[in-house]
Scaffold this active site. Structure first.
Site, mmCIF file in Angstrom:
data_model
loop_
_atom_site.group_PDB
_atom_site.id
_atom_site.type_symbol
_atom_site.label_atom_id
_atom_site.label_comp_id
_atom_site.label_asym_id
_atom_site.label_seq_id
_atom_site.Cartn_x
_atom_site.Cartn_y
_atom_site.Cartn_z
ATOM 1 N N LEU A 15 0.732 -1.143 -0.040
ATOM 2 C CA LEU A 15 -0.040 0.008 0.103
ATOM 3 C C LEU A 15 0.757 1.142 -0.027
ATOM 4 O O LEU A 15 0.306 2.446 -0.365
ATOM 5 C CB LEU A 15 -0.896 -0.166 1.130
ATOM 6 N N SER A 16 2.182 1.080 0.234
ATOM 7 C CA SER A 16 3.131 2.074 0.426
ATOM 8 C C SER A 16 3.650 2.495 -0.952
ATOM 9 O O SER A 16 4.507 1.510 -1.160
ATOM 10 C CB SER A 16 3.843 2.119 1.408
ATOM 11 N N PRO A 17 3.762 3.541 -1.602
ATOM 12 C CA PRO A 17 4.330 3.705 -3.030
ATOM 13 C C PRO A 17 5.899 3.826 -2.546
ATOM 14 O O PRO A 17 6.741 3.444 -3.552
ATOM 15 C CB PRO A 17 4.001 4.836 -3.649
#
Length: 226
Positions: A15-17
């Site tokens: 979920l973390s770019p």
């Protein structure tokens, strides 16, 4: 005689770019720097809650900055990253619990596939604006990464088991014990000391700790293949 590889742990959530950016850089450097890169699927929502942190996108000015920052970093690091159209739904409503449990199951039973499956989940949500929360989406990502339908289905059936849940919880708690307040977190174990580095923009400092040369996010050996 080649020295033994140094151990690095990368705690990340798809979920973390920024986790994706750090992941790709470390994957490019793991042979160049002679490191044993241990991928640690973790849950960013639990880390945020434990530390009292909040997603930066909840602050309008940070959200505006974030979009441009991610776009420029994607170009610089040569990762095909772009924001999902319904960003807040992806981040705040759908989340990544099922995806990270699936990656935990992959790590437990098929660890050699973890890098490829993780990358494909990032590609879905952060490049093609596709879902990563529904079972069929997770299966599609696993199969595109090279897993057989039977393998992927078998792992998907295990994501609600105590073994998988506890493993993800333990890994996330380990990140918190190292001092994580977001992701990605890189932990370097060097000469009996532990160094925790937050974010995808600490690679030059990591090179300093390792006594290695930083050659930019796309080192020459990789750049020649692109």
């Amino acid at each position: 005689m080649t020295p033994a590889p140094r151990t690095l742990e990368l705690f990340y959530d798809v979920l973390s770019p920024y986790s994706w950016l750090g992941f790709e850089v470390l994957c490019r450097y793991k042979k160049l720097w002679n490191i044993n890169l241990q991928l640690r699927p973790s849950l960013i929502a639990a880390i945020m809650k434990d530390s009292g942190n909040q997603p930066p996108a909840l602050l309008p000015r940070k959200a505006q900055y974030l979009q441009n920052d991610i776009r420029l970093l994607g170009q610089h690091i040569q990762v095909p990253i772009q924001f999902p159209k319904d960003f807040f739904s992806v981040i705040l409503e759908k989340g990544s619990l099922s995806a990270m449990r699936f990656l935990t199951a992959v790590n437990l039973e098929h660890p050699k596939m973890l890098e490829k499956v993780s990358r494909e989940l990032w590609m879905r949500v952060w490049s093609r604006d596709e879902d990563i929360s529904e079972p069929k989406s997770i299966l599609a990502a696993a199969e595109k990464a090279g897993m057989s339908t039977e393998q992927a289905q078998g792992l998907l059936e295990k994501i609600s088991t105590p073994k998988v849940k506890n493993e993800l919880r333990d890994t996330t708690n380990t990140a918190c014990k190292y001092g994580a307040f977001g992701l990605p977190v890189t932990v370097a174990h060097l000469d009996g000391q532990t160094h925790m580095l937050f974010g995808s923009d600490r690679m030059e400092l990591l090179a300093h700790l390792l006594g290695e040369k930083w050659m930019g996010p796309v080192p020459p050996a990789i750049n020649a293949k692109i």
